[in-house]
Design a protein around this motif. Structure first.
Motif, short mmCIF file in Angstrom:
data_model
loop_
_atom_site.label_atom_id
_atom_site.label_comp_id
_atom_site.label_asym_id
_atom_site.label_seq_id
_atom_site.Cartn_x
_atom_site.Cartn_y
_atom_site.Cartn_z
N THR A 1 54.55 40.96 17.63
CA THR A 1 54.25 39.58 17.97
C THR A 1 54.11 38.73 16.72
N MET A 2 54.21 37.41 16.91
CA MET A 2 54.09 36.48 15.78
C MET A 2 53.19 35.32 16.18
N ASN A 3 52.29 34.96 15.26
CA ASN A 3 51.36 33.85 15.44
C ASN A 3 51.72 32.78 14.41
N LEU A 4 52.43 31.74 14.85
CA LEU A 4 52.85 30.66 13.97
C LEU A 4 51.78 29.57 13.94
N PHE A 5 51.51 29.01 12.76
CA PHE A 5 50.40 28.09 12.54
C PHE A 5 49.11 28.82 12.92
N GLY A 6 48.94 30.02 12.38
CA GLY A 6 47.92 30.95 12.83
C GLY A 6 46.50 30.61 12.45
N TYR A 7 46.29 29.62 11.56
CA TYR A 7 44.96 29.14 11.18
C TYR A 7 44.09 30.30 10.69
N THR A 8 42.92 30.51 11.24
CA THR A 8 42.00 31.51 10.71
C THR A 8 42.09 32.85 11.43
N GLY A 9 43.12 33.03 12.24
CA GLY A 9 43.50 34.36 12.66
C GLY A 9 42.78 34.99 13.83
N PHE B 1 47.71 45.29 20.41
CA PHE B 1 48.91 45.72 21.12
C PHE B 1 50.05 46.11 20.19
N GLY B 2 49.82 46.06 18.87
CA GLY B 2 50.87 46.45 17.94
C GLY B 2 50.88 45.57 16.70
N ARG B 3 52.04 45.41 16.09
CA ARG B 3 52.17 44.68 14.84
C ARG B 3 52.17 43.16 15.07
N VAL B 4 51.52 42.46 14.13
CA VAL B 4 51.41 41.00 14.22
C VAL B 4 51.87 40.39 12.90
N THR B 5 52.67 39.34 12.98
CA THR B 5 53.02 38.54 11.81
C THR B 5 52.28 37.21 11.93
N HIS B 6 51.35 36.98 11.01
CA HIS B 6 50.52 35.78 11.01
C HIS B 6 51.06 34.83 9.96
N VAL B 7 51.46 33.62 10.38
CA VAL B 7 52.09 32.66 9.48
C VAL B 7 51.32 31.34 9.48
#
Length: 295
Positions: free
Chosen positions: A128-136, A145-151
Motif C-alpha cells: 500500500t501507499m500513503n501519499l501526503f502521509g503527514y505524521t504517519g 497488512f504488509g508493506r507501506v510506502t509513506h510519501v
C-alpha cells in the motif's frame, strides 16, 4: 466497469479515549486531546454552541488570511514538545500544537483507517501507499497488512512519522519513509511498472515539494489520480481520496474516479467525513471519494 453510487455516503468518527469533539458553533470547535482541551476555528460550524462556557487550555486565533496564519493563545501550561496519544491498539503518536492550527494528526480520519483495514482484512503481504502521509498514523494502521510506502514532501513531517512509529514500537514494520513530491514519485512508480493493493490520498489545497515544486489541488489532482489508477489493477483493493477546505463537491471527486477507473471492476462512492460531538451532533470536516474492489 466500476460503478458510481450517486447517493452520498457519510463516514462518522465518534471519538475515542484519546480524542473527543466536545462542542462546536459560531465558527469554532472545542476538542479534547488526551488531558488537554483546545478551541480551533471551524467555518462549517454555523450553528450555536450547546455548552454555555468553553474551558480550554489553548485556542488557535486565525489571522486575516483565510488560507492560513494565526497563533496559539494558552491559558494553562501545555507540553510544547507534545504528549503521547493512541488510536486503539492500532497506532501511537505525539500530539502537539502546530503553527498550522493542527495537533499532529487528523482525528476525522479514524473511520477511514478502519475502512481501509476492512478492505485488506486477512491480508499480510499487501502493498500500500500513503501519499501526503503527514505524521504517519494512517501508515501505522496500514502496516498491519504488509508493506507501506509513506510519501510526504515535508522533511519535518516524515521525521515525525518515523518518531511516531518508534513510539508505537513499529520500527521493524516494513514501512518506507520518503521525503518526495507526490506527483513526481507517483509518475516514477508508473514508469517502473509498480502496482499496489491500496492507495490513500490526502492532498492539501496548496503546497510545495522538497525542491520547490508547486502543488495546486484543482490543477494537479486529475493527473495524480490518473497515475494512481495505473498503479492499481483488477486485483487491487482500494483508493481513498480526501479533500479539505475547497469549494468542491464530493460528487465531483466521484465523477473523476468514475472516469479514471472505468476499466476496473468495483464500486465508487463519495460523501462527507464528519466527527460526532459528545451530544450527537455531526460536524462535517472533509469530502471524499473512494474506489473499492471486494475480492
Amino acid at each position: 466497469m466500476a460503478e458510481l453510487q450517486r447517493n452520498p455516503v457519510l463516514m462518522i468518527g465518534e471519538g475515542w479515549e484519546g480524542y473527543r469533539l466536545l462542542d462546536s458553533g459560531h465558527g469554532r470547535k472545542l476538542e479534547t486531546y488526551g488531558d488537554y482541551r483546545f478551541i480551533r476555528p471551524e467555518p462549517q460550524a454555523m450553528w450555536s454552541p450547546r455548552l454555555d462556557e468553553w474551558d480550554a487550555h489553548g485556542e488557535f486565533v486565525p489571522g486575516s488570511d483565510e488560507d492560513g496564519g494565526g497563533r496559539w493563545q494558552f491559558s494553562r501550561d501545555v507540553p510544547r514538545d507534545g504528549w503521547e496519544l493512541g488510536w486503539g491498539d492500532e497506532a501511537r503518536f505525539t500530539a502537539q500544537c502546530t503553527p498550522f492550527r493542527h495537533l499532529g494528526f487528523f482525528p476525522d480520519m479514524a473511520p477511514v483507517w478502519t475502512w481501509m483495514g476492512e478492505q485488506l482484512a486477512g491480508r499480510t503481504e499487501a502493498e500500500t501507499m500513503n501519499l501526503f502521509g503527514y505524521t504517519g498514523v494512517g501508515s501505522q494502521a496500514l502496516s498491519r497488512f504488509g508493506r507501506v510506502t509513506h510519501v510526504d514532501a515535508s522533511k519535518k513531517s516524515v521525521a515525525q512519522a518515523r518518531e511516531n512509529a518508534a513510539l508505537a514500537g513499529l520500527e521493524d514494520r516494513p514501512i518506507r519513509w520518503l521525503v518526495e513530491d507526490a506527483m513526481k514519485y507517483t509518475a516514477r512508480e508508473v514508469r517502473r511498472g509498480r502496482r499496489y493493493d491500496g492507495i490513500i490520498l490526502d492532498p492539501p489545497k496548496f503546497g510545495r515539494g522538497p525542491d520547490g515544486e508547486v502543488w495546486r489541488l484543482e490543477q494537479g489532482l486529475p493527473d495524480l489520480v490518473s497515475d494512481c489508477r495505473q498503479l492499481l489493477d483488477a486485483e487491487s483493493s482500494f483508493l481513498f481520496l480526501t479533500v479539505y477546505a475547497v469549494r468542491m463537491s464530493s460528487l465531483a471527486l466521484g465523477g473523476l474516479l468514475e472516469e479514471v477507473f472505468a476499466e476496473l471492476p468495483g464500486t465508487i462512492e463519495h460523501g462527507d467525513l464528519a466527527v460526532q460531538e459528545e451530544g450527537g451532533r455531526l460536524l462535517p470536516t472533509a469530502i471524499f471519494a473512494r474506489w473499492s474492489n471486494p475480492r
